[in-house]
Design a protein around this motif. Structure first.
Motif, short mmCIF file in Angstrom:
data_model
loop_
_atom_site.label_atom_id
_atom_site.label_comp_id
_atom_site.label_asym_id
_atom_site.label_seq_id
_atom_site.Cartn_x
_atom_site.Cartn_y
_atom_site.Cartn_z
N ILE A 240 0.85 -1.19 -0.12
CA ILE A 240 -0.05 -0.13 -0.18
C ILE A 240 0.91 1.05 0.03
O ILE A 240 0.39 2.49 0.14
CB ILE A 240 -0.83 0.13 1.38
N TYR A 241 2.28 1.16 -0.24
CA TYR A 241 3.05 2.10 -0.25
C TYR A 241 2.86 2.99 -1.58
O TYR A 241 3.08 2.58 -2.81
CB TYR A 241 4.47 2.04 -0.15
N ALA B 20 4.91 -0.65 -9.46
CA ALA B 20 6.04 -1.18 -9.82
C ALA B 20 7.10 -0.16 -9.51
O ALA B 20 7.02 1.02 -9.58
CB ALA B 20 6.15 -1.44 -11.39
N PHE B 21 8.17 -0.81 -9.18
CA PHE B 21 9.23 -0.12 -8.78
C PHE B 21 10.58 -0.35 -9.91
O PHE B 21 10.70 -1.25 -10.54
CB PHE B 21 10.02 -0.67 -7.30
N TYR B 22 11.32 0.97 -10.26
CA TYR B 22 12.28 0.68 -11.21
C TYR B 22 13.29 -0.18 -10.53
O TYR B 22 13.98 -1.14 -11.37
CB TYR B 22 12.85 2.16 -11.39
N ALA C 142 11.82 7.64 -11.64
CA ALA C 142 11.21 7.77 -10.35
C ALA C 142 11.46 6.69 -9.38
O ALA C 142 12.15 5.60 -9.97
CB ALA C 142 9.68 8.12 -10.44
N GLU C 143 10.92 6.47 -8.28
CA GLU C 143 11.12 5.47 -7.48
C GLU C 143 10.00 4.41 -7.81
O GLU C 143 10.22 3.10 -8.36
CB GLU C 143 10.71 5.65 -5.85
N GLN C 144 8.97 4.57 -8.22
CA GLN C 144 7.67 3.74 -8.79
C GLN C 144 7.30 4.28 -10.03
O GLN C 144 7.39 5.59 -10.42
CB GLN C 144 6.50 3.71 -7.69
N PHE C 145 6.60 3.58 -10.83
CA PHE C 145 5.81 3.84 -11.81
C PHE C 145 4.34 3.00 -11.71
O PHE C 145 4.50 1.80 -11.20
CB PHE C 145 6.16 3.42 -13.31
N SER C 146 3.19 3.72 -11.85
CA SER C 146 2.02 3.39 -11.30
C SER C 146 1.67 1.96 -11.98
O SER C 146 1.76 1.85 -13.32
CB SER C 146 0.98 4.38 -11.89
N VAL D 228 5.78 7.72 -9.83
CA VAL D 228 5.06 7.84 -8.61
C VAL D 228 5.98 7.97 -7.64
O VAL D 228 7.19 7.38 -7.56
CB VAL D 228 4.22 6.68 -8.32
N SER D 229 5.76 8.54 -6.50
CA SER D 229 6.95 8.76 -5.29
C SER D 229 7.78 9.68 -5.66
O SER D 229 7.80 10.56 -6.52
CB SER D 229 7.12 7.41 -4.61
N ALA D 230 8.97 9.42 -5.05
CA ALA D 230 10.19 10.05 -5.43
C ALA D 230 10.49 10.27 -7.05
O ALA D 230 10.53 9.12 -7.55
CB ALA D 230 11.40 9.63 -4.80
N GLN D 231 10.49 11.73 -7.14
CA GLN D 231 10.55 11.67 -8.90
C GLN D 231 11.83 11.33 -9.78
O GLN D 231 11.98 11.38 -10.67
CB GLN D 231 10.04 13.03 -9.19
N SER D 232 12.90 11.32 -8.78
CA SER D 232 14.40 11.15 -9.35
C SER D 232 15.36 10.12 -8.41
O SER D 232 15.89 10.90 -7.60
CB SER D 232 14.96 12.70 -9.82
N LEU D 233 15.23 9.00 -8.39
CA LEU D 233 15.79 8.25 -7.21
C LEU D 233 16.73 7.84 -7.61
O LEU D 233 17.13 7.11 -8.58
CB LEU D 233 14.56 7.03 -7.04
N ALA D 234 18.18 8.09 -6.79
CA ALA D 234 19.39 7.63 -7.16
C ALA D 234 19.46 6.32 -7.20
O ALA D 234 20.17 5.63 -7.88
CB ALA D 234 20.18 8.07 -5.82
N TRP D 235 18.68 5.19 -6.49
CA TRP D 235 18.73 3.74 -6.53
C TRP D 235 18.24 3.29 -7.81
O TRP D 235 18.74 2.47 -8.45
CB TRP D 235 18.06 3.27 -5.40
#
Length: 481
Positions: free
Chosen positions: A359-360, A365-367, A442-446, A453-460
Motif C-alpha cells: 500500500i506504499y 512497480a518499482f524501477y 522515479a521510485e515507482q511507476f503506477s 510515482v513517489s520520489a521523482q528522481s531516485l538515485a537507487w
C-alpha cells in the motif's frame, strides 16, 4: 506513462539502453556530495546542507516524500554503481573523488554518539508542537553510540543522527556497503587511486558489525517488518564470505577465521527460507510473527538480495534453480495483479513491485525491482556461458524449457545464455516502455498506467539501471562473438 509505439519495444533497444545509461551516468552522481543543496524543514526548525560524501536518496527538495536523507542501504547501491562508471571511463576522475569523499563521510557516521549531542535543546525547541510526536526520545538517541550507529539505516545528509522516529535497527546496510567497497579494493587498476587506509578501516568496521549482528532480528529492506529476512541474511552471508577472503589477503588471520565461521553459520540459515511446498524462497521466516501463509512472504526483496550478494554460482545465486523458480512465481504474481502487465506487448517482460497487498503510494512497480529482474537474468546468463553446472530437477527443467522455447538437454550452454539475455532484454523493454525520454527515473511507476510515482528522481533507480546494463555487457562478453 506508456508511450504509443508502432514497432516492437525491442527494436533499437541497444541504442536506447546506451542513451539511458548516459542519462543515468549524468543523473545519479548529482546525489553524491551534493553540497550545493540545502533542505529546509520548517516544521522541525531544520536547515540541512548535504555534506561531502553523503548520498541523497533523491536529489530534489520535494516533500512527497522527503528523501533528502542518507540511507546506508541506498548509498551502498549507488556507490557500487559508481564503480562501473569509473571502470568504463565514463566518470573516472570525478568518480574516484566522489568515492573518496564517501569513504570519509561513512567513517564519520560510525563515530556518531547520541549520548552527547551539541545543540540538542535548541534543535528540539525549534520543532512545532504538532510535530513533536514524530521525534525520537532523548533516551532512544542516547542508545546510539559505538557500532549501534551502523544499524541506523538512515542518517542526516549533513552527517548527523536522524531526529525522527523510524524503523530501527536495519542491519543490511553495513553488509551492502562492505560488499560495494570490497569490490573497489579488489580492482587492481583502481587500488593505487583509492584512500586505502580509511577504506580498510571502513570495511573492517562494516564487517565487524555484520559478524556481530547477523544472527539478530531487525527491520526488513522495506522498513516495515521486524524479524529475520532472506534479503538481510543473504547480503550478510555474502559480505562475511567475501570479507574472510579479503582479510586473509591482508594477513589478518584472526578476522578471516571469524568472518569465515560466521559466513558458514549464515549460509546454513539461508536454506530455512526455502518453502518445499511452493518450491520458492520466502521471507521472513515463519517465526517472525507473520502468518506463514501471508501473501507478503512472496517478496521481491528475495531477488534483490540475490543480485546484491553477487554470488556467481551455486545455491543462493542467480544460477540457483530455486532462485529462478522464485522469480517466475513473482512474475506470475505481478502479471496477475498489475493492470500494466495485462495484455502487455509480447516482447516486454513483467513490471515488478514488492509484494502482494503493498500500500506504499500506489503499491506499484518499482524501477529497482524491475531492473533487478533484468540483472538477475543477465547474471544467470554470464554464469551459464562460463560453463558452470546447474543442477536441474524436473520442475526446474520445465522453467528453463519455457525460457529456451524447447526442452533443454543435458548440456545447456550458449543457447540458454542467449535466451536468458533475451529474457533480461524483455524486462529492459518494459523499462523503456514507461521511462520518460529525459531518462529521469522515479521510485515507482503506477501499476495502473505507468505514470511516475513517489520520489521523482531516485538515485537507487539510476544505480539499478547502471548495474543491470553492466551485467548485460558482462554476459555478452562471456558468450563471445
Amino acid at each position: 506513462m506508456s508511450k504509443p509505439r508502432s514497432e516492437p519495444w525491442t527494436s533499437g533497444l541497444d541504442d536506447w539502453m546506451a542513451r539511458q545509461y548516459r542519462h543515468c551516468a549524468g543523473l545519479m552522481p548529482r546525489a553524491i556530495s551534493a553540497t550545493g543543496l540545502v533542505k529546509h524543514r520548517p516544521h522541525y526548525g531544520q536547515t540541512v546542507r548535504a555534506a561531502p560524501g553523503s548520498v541523497l536518496a533523491c536529489a530534489d527538495l520535494a516533500e512527497n516524500p522527503d528523501f533528502f536523507v542518507h540511507w546506508l542501504r541506498d548509498s551502498a547501491e549507488v556507490i557500487d554503481a559508481l564503480r562501473h562508471l569509473i571502470e568504463d571511463g565514463t566518470l573516472r576522475d570525478q568518480g574516484l573523488r566522489l568515492f573518496g569523499e564517501f569513504v570519509e563521510f561513512s567513517l564519520n557516521l560510525s563515530r556518531l554518539d547520541g549520548r552527547a549531542r551539541p545543540g540538542d535543546e535548541e534543535e528540539r525547541a525549534g520543532v512545532q508542537p504538532a510535530y513533536v510526536k514524530n521525534l525520537r526520545t532523548r533516551e532512544e538517541m542516547a542508545e546510539i553510540y559505538g557500532d549501534r550507529a551502523l544499524g541506523e539505516a538512515r542518517l542526516g545528509a549533513d552527517g548527523r543522527l536522524d531526529i525522527l522516529r523510524w524503523q530501527r535497527p536495519q542491519n543490511d546496510g553495513p553488509a551492502l556497503r562492505a560488499l560495494a567497497t570490497m569490490r573497489y579494493w579488489r580492482n587492481e587498476d583502481l587500488r593505487p587511486h583509492l584512500p586505502l587506509k580509511p577504506l580498510r578501516a571502513l570495511i573492517e568496521s562494516d564487517l565487524d558489525f555484520t559478524r556481530e549482528y547477523w544472527p539478530e532480528p531487525c527491520y526488513d529492506l522495506w522498513e516495515e517488518r521486524w524479524g529475520r529476512h532472506y534479503h538481510t541474511q543473504i547480503v550478510q552471508f555474502a559480505a562475511l564470505s567475501d570479507g574472510a577472503e579479503w582479510a586473509r589477503s591482508l594477513g589478518d588471520g584472526r578476522r578471516a577465521e571469524s568472518f569465515a565461521h560466521a559466513a558458514q553459520q549464515a549460509a546454513r540459515g539461508l536454506d530455512r527460507y526455502f518453502d518445499v511446498e511452493s518450491g520458492v524462497y520466502l521471507t521472513p521466516l515463519p517465526d517472525s510473527g507473520l502468518d506463514s501463509a501471508a501473501t507478503m512472504r512472496l517478496d521481491f526483496a528475495v531477488l534483490l538480495g540475490l543480485v546484491q550478494a553477487g554470488r556467481r554460482s551455486g545455491p543462493h545465486s542467480p544460477a540457483d534453480p530455486k532462485a529462478l523458480a522464485t522469480l517466475r512465481r513473482l512474475e506470475d504474481l505481478f502479471d496477475r495483479i498489475y493492470p500494466i502487465n495485462r495484455d502487455r506487448p509480447a516482447e516486454c517482460g513483467t513490471a515488478q513491485g514488492r509484494y502482494e497487498g503493498d500500500i506504499y503510494f500506489t503499491g506499484g512497480a518499482f524501477y529497482f525491482s524491475t531492473l533487478g529482474a533484468a540483472e538477475f537474468y543477465y547474471r544467470a546468463a554470464a554464469t551459464v556461458a562460463s560453463g558452470e553446472d546447474i543442477a536441474l530437477s524436473p520442475e526446474h527443467r520445465e522453467i528453463l524449457g519455457e525460457i529456451l522455447g524447447e526442452t533443454p538437454g543435458l548440456q545447456i550452454g550458449a543457447g540458454l545464455a542467449r535466451a536468458l539475455i533475451a529474457r533480461g532484454d524483455a524486462v529492459m523493454a518494459t523499462v523503456r516502455r514507461f521511462a520518460p525520454e529525459s531518462g529521469v527515473l522515479a521510485e515507482q511507476f503506477s501499476q495502473i498506467d505507468g505514470a511516475p510515482v513517489s520520489a521523482q528522481s531516485l538515485a537507487w533507480s539510476y544505480a539499478s539501471f547502471i548495474t543491470a546494463f553492466a551485467c548485460r555487457n558482462q554476459a555478452l562478453r562471456s558468450i563471445g562473438p
